[in-house]
Enzyme design. Structure first.
Site, PDB file in Angstrom:
ATOM      1  N   GLU A 126      34.459  50.219  53.400  1.00 58.62           N
ATOM      2  CA  GLU A 126      34.630  48.924  52.741  1.00 58.62           C
ATOM      3  C   GLU A 126      36.037  48.407  53.021  1.00 58.62           C
ATOM      4  O   GLU A 126      36.226  47.408  53.694  1.00 58.62           O
ATOM      5  CB  GLU A 126      34.388  49.044  51.233  1.00 58.62           C
ATOM      6  N   HIS A 131      30.905  55.486  48.713  1.00 54.47           N
ATOM      7  CA  HIS A 131      31.637  54.274  49.085  1.00 54.47           C
ATOM      8  C   HIS A 131      32.460  54.604  50.332  1.00 54.47           C
ATOM      9  O   HIS A 131      33.362  55.448  50.282  1.00 54.47           O
ATOM     10  CB  HIS A 131      32.595  53.861  47.974  1.00 54.47           C
ATOM     11  N   HIS A 163      27.369  47.670  40.075  1.00 56.05           N
ATOM     12  CA  HIS A 163      28.226  48.392  39.131  1.00 56.05           C
ATOM     13  C   HIS A 163      27.998  47.884  37.712  1.00 56.05           C
ATOM     14  O   HIS A 163      28.104  46.676  37.459  1.00 56.05           O
ATOM     15  CB  HIS A 163      29.706  48.223  39.504  1.00 56.05           C
TER      16      HIS A 163
END
Length: 362
Positions: free
Chosen positions: A211, A208, A21
């Protein structure tokens, strides 16, 4: 004779990074400089060394509130065109200095509009920074290529807009799209229109998933949205049983992920900070690699996790006894899984990665 597998030698090895990121990788000194330039007064300290230590401590605290506060500071100082160019250029330089030859760096354009920048201006500033960083790295004798992933924040309902932005800039170095932000309460199917649009446009995307939330997030990302890769994907372990005698049984979803070679963008240190495992040795990456899932090794947020890609590999070497052959396997996995064109992937594997590891293996 094989070169010893030390942190310093790992830095010299060609590596590939898929999950990093931009707003999680600033130099502490840059945060201080930019805060002064833009008039941001929220930093806990203006001493660069102390600030770096604060970021690491906040990320390690186990407090989600403190962890999210770290991003409030980095995003807060990245609200000008000049700041974005600088941060992107330094990211490329820092990754190249760590031996990364190809990286896909992601960020959410919608986070940087507080001072009036438009989305196009934001993308163009970051791309300018990456190209400048590549140029500086080449001057220093290190070649790196940066591909950009644009993120939609799953809680903000702007995913289609950002997906459209990614498609418009795909010939300018934007290689794909992602959604980030909280998984719980914001399933990937909320952004189904964005993923359907991307598929119609033959555009690449990762999601994503798996997680902080479990198998439903992974299942939706793959089966409903068509994710090509999983950002983290660590919770696929919820579909794998390990008997006391060591025998392993995969559930249907885990079988599907492995059979289809869906890449897992795993970030060991970050996953420890968010509670996925209590130590690197207990991180699912060890079993998943042994079972030959398409595992890749990544940094996530280099500032908050106080890590580099080399230090992530060094931790895995210490935990699992990996050698150069294993590091090469992870690296080739990542290069195969990148959103570059096939010819470009093959060229980096055959001309850069394999010769680099052959020299280290002796």
């Amino acid at each position: 004779m094989s070169t010893p597998v030390t942190l310093e030698n790992i830095r010299s090895a060609p590596k590939v990074l898929l999950h990093d990121h931009l707003d999680g990788g600033l130099r502490p000194g840059t945060v201080v400089d930019l805060a002064r330039e833009v008039g941001y007064t929220g930093l806990p300290t203006t001493d660069a060394a102390e600030l770096g230590a604060w970021f690491a401590a906040a990320a390690d605290s186990g407090s989600l509130v403190r962890y999210l506060e770290t991003f409030a500071h980095t995003v807060g100082v990245m609200q000008t065109r000049e700041a974005l160019v600088r941060v992107a250029a330094e990211a490329a330089e820092d990754l190249a200095a760590d031996g990364v030859v190809y990286a896909e760096v992601r960020y959410a354009p919608e986070l940087f509009v507080e001072r009036g920048m438009g989305l196009d201006e934001i993308v163009e500033a970051v791309q300018e920074g990456f190209r400048e960083g590549e140029r500086r790295a080449a001057e220093a004798g290190r070649r790196i290529r940066i591909g950009t992933l644009l993120c939609g924040m799953r809680q903000n309902d702007r995913a289609w807009e950002i997906a459209n932005l990614a498609v418009r800039y795909r010939d300018a170095g934007v290689v794909g799209f992602d959604i980030a932000g909280p998984e719980a309460g914001f399933p990937p199917t909320r952004n189904l229109d964005a993923f359907e649009y991307l598929r119609r446009e033959n555009a690449h995307f990762t999601i994503h998933a798996g997680e902080a939330f479990g198998l439903p997030s992974i299942w939706e990302a793959i089966q409903h949205c068509g994710a090509e890769r999983l950002g983290h994907g660590v919770r696929i372990m919820d579909d794998i049983e390990v008997d006391q005698d060591g025998r392993v049984r995969l559930g249907r979803l885990a079988h599907y992920v492995r059979d289809r070679r869906i890449p897992l963008e795993m970030c060991p240190t970050s996953n420890l900070q968010t509670g996925a495992a209590s130590s690197v040795a207990e991180h699912p990456i060890g079993l998943l690699a042994r079972l030959r899932f398409r595992v890749t090794v990544n940094t996530d947020n280099r500032l908050m996790s106080h890590c580099t890609l080399s230090s992530e590999f060094a931790a895995l070497v210490d935990a699992f006894g990996y050698g150069w052959g294993d590091i090469q396997w992870f690296t080739v996995n990542a290069m195969k899984s990148s959103f570059l064109g096939f010819d470009e992937r093959l060229q980096l594997i055959n001309d850069v990665i394999k010769p680099g590891y052959a020299a280290l293996m002796g």
